[in-house]
Design a protein around this motif. Structure first.
Motif, PDB file in Angstrom:
ATOM      1  N   ILE B 148       0.825  -1.213   0.000  1.00 32.00           N
ATOM      2  CA  ILE B 148       0.000   0.000   0.000  1.00 32.00           C
ATOM      3  C   ILE B 148       0.857   1.260   0.000  1.00 32.00           C
ATOM      4  O   ILE B 148       1.728   1.429   0.854  1.00 32.00           O
ATOM      5  CB  ILE B 148      -0.920   0.024   1.243  1.00 32.00           C
ATOM      6  CG1 ILE B 148      -1.875  -1.183   1.212  1.00 32.00           C
ATOM      7  CG2 ILE B 148      -1.713   1.326   1.312  1.00 32.00           C
ATOM      8  CD1 ILE B 148      -2.730  -1.335   2.459  1.00 32.00           C
ATOM      9  N   GLY B 149       0.616   2.138  -0.968  1.00 28.18           N
ATOM     10  CA  GLY B 149       1.306   3.430  -1.022  1.00 28.18           C
ATOM     11  C   GLY B 149       0.347   4.544  -0.651  1.00 28.18           C
ATOM     12  O   GLY B 149      -0.774   4.589  -1.155  1.00 28.18           O
ATOM     13  N   ILE B 150       0.783   5.423   0.239  1.00 28.30           N
ATOM     14  CA  ILE B 150      -0.057   6.543   0.676  1.00 28.30           C
ATOM     15  C   ILE B 150       0.561   7.829   0.146  1.00 28.30           C
ATOM     16  O   ILE B 150       1.720   8.134   0.436  1.00 28.30           O
ATOM     17  CB  ILE B 150      -0.158   6.569   2.217  1.00 28.30           C
ATOM     18  CG1 ILE B 150      -0.760   5.245   2.719  1.00 28.30           C
ATOM     19  CG2 ILE B 150      -0.980   7.760   2.688  1.00 28.30           C
ATOM     20  CD1 ILE B 150      -0.836   5.109   4.234  1.00 28.30           C
ATOM     21  N   VAL B 151      -0.199   8.553  -0.672  1.00 30.55           N
ATOM     22  CA  VAL B 151       0.323   9.724  -1.364  1.00 30.55           C
ATOM     23  C   VAL B 151      -0.121  11.003  -0.663  1.00 30.55           C
ATOM     24  O   VAL B 151      -1.310  11.329  -0.632  1.00 30.55           O
ATOM     25  CB  VAL B 151      -0.140   9.734  -2.836  1.00 30.55           C
ATOM     26  CG1 VAL B 151       0.283  11.023  -3.537  1.00 30.55           C
ATOM     27  CG2 VAL B 151       0.417   8.518  -3.571  1.00 30.55           C
ATOM     28  N   THR B 152       0.839  11.721  -0.070  1.00 33.86           N
ATOM     29  CA  THR B 152       0.515  12.974   0.630  1.00 33.86           C
ATOM     30  C   THR B 152       1.417  14.105   0.140  1.00 33.86           C
ATOM     31  O   THR B 152       1.780  14.987   0.914  1.00 33.86           O
ATOM     32  CB  THR B 152       0.675  12.808   2.160  1.00 33.86           C
ATOM     33  OG1 THR B 152       1.973  12.266   2.442  1.00 33.86           O
ATOM     34  CG2 THR B 152      -0.369  11.884   2.730  1.00 33.86           C
ATOM     35  N   VAL B 153       1.763  14.063  -1.150  1.00 32.94           N
ATOM     36  CA  VAL B 153       2.561  15.134  -1.752  1.00 32.94           C
ATOM     37  C   VAL B 153       1.611  16.178  -2.340  1.00 32.94           C
ATOM     38  O   VAL B 153       0.415  15.919  -2.477  1.00 32.94           O
ATOM     39  CB  VAL B 153       3.482  14.576  -2.862  1.00 32.94           C
ATOM     40  CG1 VAL B 153       4.470  13.573  -2.286  1.00 32.94           C
ATOM     41  CG2 VAL B 153       2.670  13.939  -3.993  1.00 32.94           C
ATOM     42  N   PRO B 154       2.123  17.358  -2.712  1.00 35.00           N
ATOM     43  CA  PRO B 154       1.258  18.353  -3.363  1.00 35.00           C
ATOM     44  C   PRO B 154       0.741  17.831  -4.710  1.00 35.00           C
ATOM     45  O   PRO B 154       1.351  16.928  -5.308  1.00 35.00           O
ATOM     46  CB  PRO B 154       2.202  19.545  -3.587  1.00 35.00           C
ATOM     47  CG  PRO B 154       3.323  19.343  -2.634  1.00 35.00           C
ATOM     48  CD  PRO B 154       3.481  17.870  -2.476  1.00 35.00           C
ATOM     49  N   ALA B 155      -0.354  18.410  -5.179  1.00 36.74           N
ATOM     50  CA  ALA B 155      -0.997  17.978  -6.420  1.00 36.74           C
ATOM     51  C   ALA B 155       0.005  17.843  -7.574  1.00 36.74           C
ATOM     52  O   ALA B 155      -0.042  16.882  -8.348  1.00 36.74           O
ATOM     53  CB  ALA B 155      -2.105  18.953  -6.799  1.00 36.74           C
ATOM     54  N   SER B 156       0.935  18.798  -7.652  1.00 42.02           N
ATOM     55  CA  SER B 156       1.846  18.831  -8.797  1.00 42.02           C
ATOM     56  C   SER B 156       2.761  17.611  -8.874  1.00 42.02           C
ATOM     57  O   SER B 156       3.241  17.260  -9.946  1.00 42.02           O
ATOM     58  CB  SER B 156       2.691  20.107  -8.748  1.00 42.02           C
ATOM     59  OG  SER B 156       3.362  20.169  -7.499  1.00 42.02           O
ATOM     60  N   ALA B 157       3.026  16.966  -7.747  1.00 43.69           N
ATOM     61  CA  ALA B 157       3.942  15.828  -7.740  1.00 43.69           C
ATOM     62  C   ALA B 157       3.219  14.491  -7.651  1.00 43.69           C
ATOM     63  O   ALA B 157       3.842  13.430  -7.733  1.00 43.69           O
ATOM     64  CB  ALA B 157       4.911  15.955  -6.569  1.00 43.69           C
ATOM     65  N   ALA B 158       1.894  14.537  -7.517  1.00 40.93           N
ATOM     66  CA  ALA B 158       1.138  13.333  -7.180  1.00 40.93           C
ATOM     67  C   ALA B 158       1.224  12.237  -8.246  1.00 40.93           C
ATOM     68  O   ALA B 158       1.463  11.068  -7.929  1.00 40.93           O
ATOM     69  CB  ALA B 158      -0.319  13.690  -6.899  1.00 40.93           C
ATOM     70  N   GLN B 159       1.023  12.609  -9.514  1.00 43.85           N
ATOM     71  CA  GLN B 159       1.025  11.575 -10.557  1.00 43.85           C
ATOM     72  C   GLN B 159       2.407  10.923 -10.670  1.00 43.85           C
ATOM     73  O   GLN B 159       2.515   9.702 -10.821  1.00 43.85           O
ATOM     74  CB  GLN B 159       0.605  12.175 -11.902  1.00 43.85           C
ATOM     75  CG  GLN B 159       0.476  11.139 -13.023  1.00 43.85           C
ATOM     76  CD  GLN B 159      -0.634  10.124 -12.755  1.00 43.85           C
ATOM     77  OE1 GLN B 159      -1.790  10.479 -12.575  1.00 43.85           O
ATOM     78  NE2 GLN B 159      -0.281   8.839 -12.710  1.00 43.85           N
ATOM     79  N   GLU B 160       3.431  11.738 -10.553  1.00 43.96           N
ATOM     80  CA  GLU B 160       4.799  11.227 -10.682  1.00 43.96           C
ATOM     81  C   GLU B 160       5.128  10.197  -9.590  1.00 43.96           C
ATOM     82  O   GLU B 160       5.639   9.113  -9.883  1.00 43.96           O
ATOM     83  CB  GLU B 160       5.772  12.411 -10.615  1.00 43.96           C
ATOM     84  CG  GLU B 160       7.202  12.053 -10.957  1.00 43.96           C
ATOM     85  CD  GLU B 160       8.141  13.221 -10.633  1.00 43.96           C
ATOM     86  OE1 GLU B 160       7.678  14.389 -10.658  1.00 43.96           O
ATOM     87  OE2 GLU B 160       9.322  12.943 -10.328  1.00 43.96           O
ATOM     88  N   VAL B 161       4.831  10.511  -8.342  1.00 46.93           N
ATOM     89  CA  VAL B 161       5.162   9.554  -7.280  1.00 46.93           C
ATOM     90  C   VAL B 161       4.251   8.322  -7.374  1.00 46.93           C
ATOM     91  O   VAL B 161       4.660   7.210  -7.043  1.00 46.93           O
ATOM     92  CB  VAL B 161       5.099  10.165  -5.858  1.00 46.93           C
ATOM     93  CG1 VAL B 161       6.022  11.366  -5.741  1.00 46.93           C
ATOM     94  CG2 VAL B 161       3.708  10.514  -5.435  1.00 46.93           C
ATOM     95  N   THR B 162       3.021   8.525  -7.850  1.00 43.91           N
ATOM     96  CA  THR B 162       2.115   7.390  -8.037  1.00 43.91           C
ATOM     97  C   THR B 162       2.696   6.418  -9.058  1.00 43.91           C
ATOM     98  O   THR B 162       2.701   5.201  -8.844  1.00 43.91           O
ATOM     99  CB  THR B 162       0.732   7.891  -8.514  1.00 43.91           C
ATOM    100  OG1 THR B 162       0.192   8.749  -7.510  1.00 43.91           O
ATOM    101  CG2 THR B 162      -0.215   6.740  -8.758  1.00 43.91           C
ATOM    102  N   ASP B 163       3.184   6.954 -10.169  1.00 45.48           N
ATOM    103  CA  ASP B 163       3.793   6.104 -11.197  1.00 45.48           C
ATOM    104  C   ASP B 163       4.967   5.313 -10.602  1.00 45.48           C
ATOM    105  O   ASP B 163       5.131   4.121 -10.868  1.00 45.48           O
ATOM    106  CB  ASP B 163       4.285   6.960 -12.375  1.00 45.48           C
ATOM    107  CG  ASP B 163       3.129   7.609 -13.134  1.00 45.48           C
ATOM    108  OD1 ASP B 163       1.970   7.160 -12.957  1.00 45.48           O
ATOM    109  OD2 ASP B 163       3.376   8.568 -13.892  1.00 45.48           O
ATOM    110  N   LYS B 164       5.761   5.977  -9.785  1.00 38.32           N
ATOM    111  CA  LYS B 164       6.908   5.303  -9.160  1.00 38.32           C
ATOM    112  C   LYS B 164       6.459   4.193  -8.214  1.00 38.32           C
ATOM    113  O   LYS B 164       7.054   3.114  -8.182  1.00 38.32           O
ATOM    114  CB  LYS B 164       7.765   6.322  -8.391  1.00 38.32           C
ATOM    115  CG  LYS B 164       8.646   7.159  -9.305  1.00 38.32           C
ATOM    116  CD  LYS B 164       9.564   8.088  -8.500  1.00 38.32           C
ATOM    117  CE  LYS B 164      10.401   8.945  -9.453  1.00 38.32           C
ATOM    118  NZ  LYS B 164      10.841  10.202  -8.836  1.00 38.32           N
ATOM    119  N   LEU B 165       5.407   4.476  -7.453  1.00 37.55           N
ATOM    120  CA  LEU B 165       4.888   3.463  -6.521  1.00 37.55           C
ATOM    121  C   LEU B 165       4.418   2.228  -7.287  1.00 37.55           C
ATOM    122  O   LEU B 165       4.704   1.095  -6.903  1.00 37.55           O
ATOM    123  CB  LEU B 165       3.720   4.036  -5.711  1.00 37.55           C
ATOM    124  CG  LEU B 165       4.093   4.954  -4.543  1.00 37.55           C
ATOM    125  CD1 LEU B 165       2.875   5.708  -4.035  1.00 37.55           C
ATOM    126  CD2 LEU B 165       4.725   4.143  -3.404  1.00 37.55           C
TER     127      LEU B 165
END
Lengths: 209, 209
Positions: B148-165
């Motif tokens: 499980i990955g929990i994304v709490t970054v700002p909107a601008s970085a969200a898709q990028e870290v999601t792809d990495k997860l």
DNA sequence: TAGATTGTTAATCGATTAACAATC
DNA sequence: TAGATTGTTAATCGATTAACAATC
């Protein structure tokens, strides 16, 4: 009281649309179709048009929507053409994080006070509000014209502080505690149980195999 | 893959029922009817029985349910008869609060790592994990068997870290950023947009008058 | 047995989707 | 005008509620 009921899912989507339109304005986009909005936020275009149709006609047939105009209408519909005063009860991890969360301010929600009963926490500064003791609840609600109470206390204290908030005159409560609250009909209540969200994930991981 | 689809609302209610039953066990209650559960959590008794019926028969006609037995079944159904490893991306206010939130641990969700790119935050201790830089994402996910990955970054970085997860192999994502994420079908995604919740309140305060 | 309460079916309600006339 | 896209109606889908036979 308006004539018919708007689905809650519709209201949530309007909030999402409004954020998407804001982003588009930032990117300099001037006009958009329901199909583009739909693809941008991951719903169907019929859904977008249906959601908007509850509130009026905001587009032009054959043409689409002006981004800034539609955005303005959505903000008005959502009640975001003004600011709202809120109070946070419970200055633990979650309450403190919410007090400092910029996302609320930028949409017009202003945290006027943060209360707790723990002497360790009282007096701490969270941004520009200081944590105060629970005693001042009614006073703060009234003097700041607070309509929204945010409950971030442990489950065992949740009903008690909720009763106090209602007695002090708030109109709506956002409950983060994992406790089912009893409130009068006229009070608007929303529950955000963070554990429920994780548990829906674990259910789905489990169930899909 | 099981045969038919369970409504998401049902899964959320099962999570609520389980917490209510836990509370009852604490209070020493041994058996309960669907009607009592219903009143305890604010739904109808038909709803309670229907929700349970998706998964089996857990009660005795004319008698009711044994609290501990039903609780055990619910925990199993929700996938909470085991623990789950999670990672938090974004060590801002919200990410830090979630990292320290006891409610997750008590239900078997273990935060194995917290990542951020801000040098100010890297090295900070949150409970017993230290904030590390984003580079170690794939490494941490794999060595800790994180699902499980929990994304709490700002909107601008969200898709990028999601792809990495997703690339690193997580199965589910809990997104706290106000951004609509694109993920492959096999990835389980849930969005918790805190502002949406407040905006549903302001809509309702506005609309009901 | 009589009373209680589950599990389940059928009826109802509400939300989403599809289709298309209106119209720019 | 021809093409595009809205606003709206009707069809579909899904979830909730009501009712009751099963059964302890």
């Amino acid at each position: 009281m308006k004539a018919y009921k708007i689905p809650e899912a519709t209201v949530m989507r309007l909030s999402v649309y409004s954020r998407y339109l804001y982003q588009l304005m930032d990117d300099g986009v001037k006009s958009i179709s329901s199909d583009e909005i739909a693809r941008g936020v991951g719903v169907s275009s019929a859904q977008v048009r249906k959601d908007l149709a509850y509130f009026g006609e905001f587009g032009t047939r054959g043409v689409g929507y002006k981004v800034d105009v539609l955005y303005g209408h959505l903000m008005k519909i959502l009640g975001l053409d003004r600011s709202w005063n809120a109070i946070i009860i419970g200055a633990g991890k979650l309450g403190s994080a919410l007090a400092l969360y910029e996302g609320f301010n930028t949409r017009g929600f202003i945290i006027r006070a943060v209360l707790d009963n723990d002497p360790e926490r009282i007096g701490t500064k969270l941004g520009n509000v200081e944590v105060e003791k629970l005693d001042v609840l009614a006073e703060r609600v009234q003097e700041n014209n607070i309509t929204i109470g945010i409950v971030t206390v442990p489950a065992s204290a949740a009903q008690e502080v909720t009763d106090k908030l209602i007695h002090a005159g708030v109109k709506a409560i956002l409950n983060f505690s994992p406790r089912v609250l009893k409130v009068p009909n006229k009070i608007i209540l929303r529950n955000v149980d963070l554990s429920v969200n994780l548990e829906v994930l674990s259910f789905n991981i489990n169930f899909s195999k």
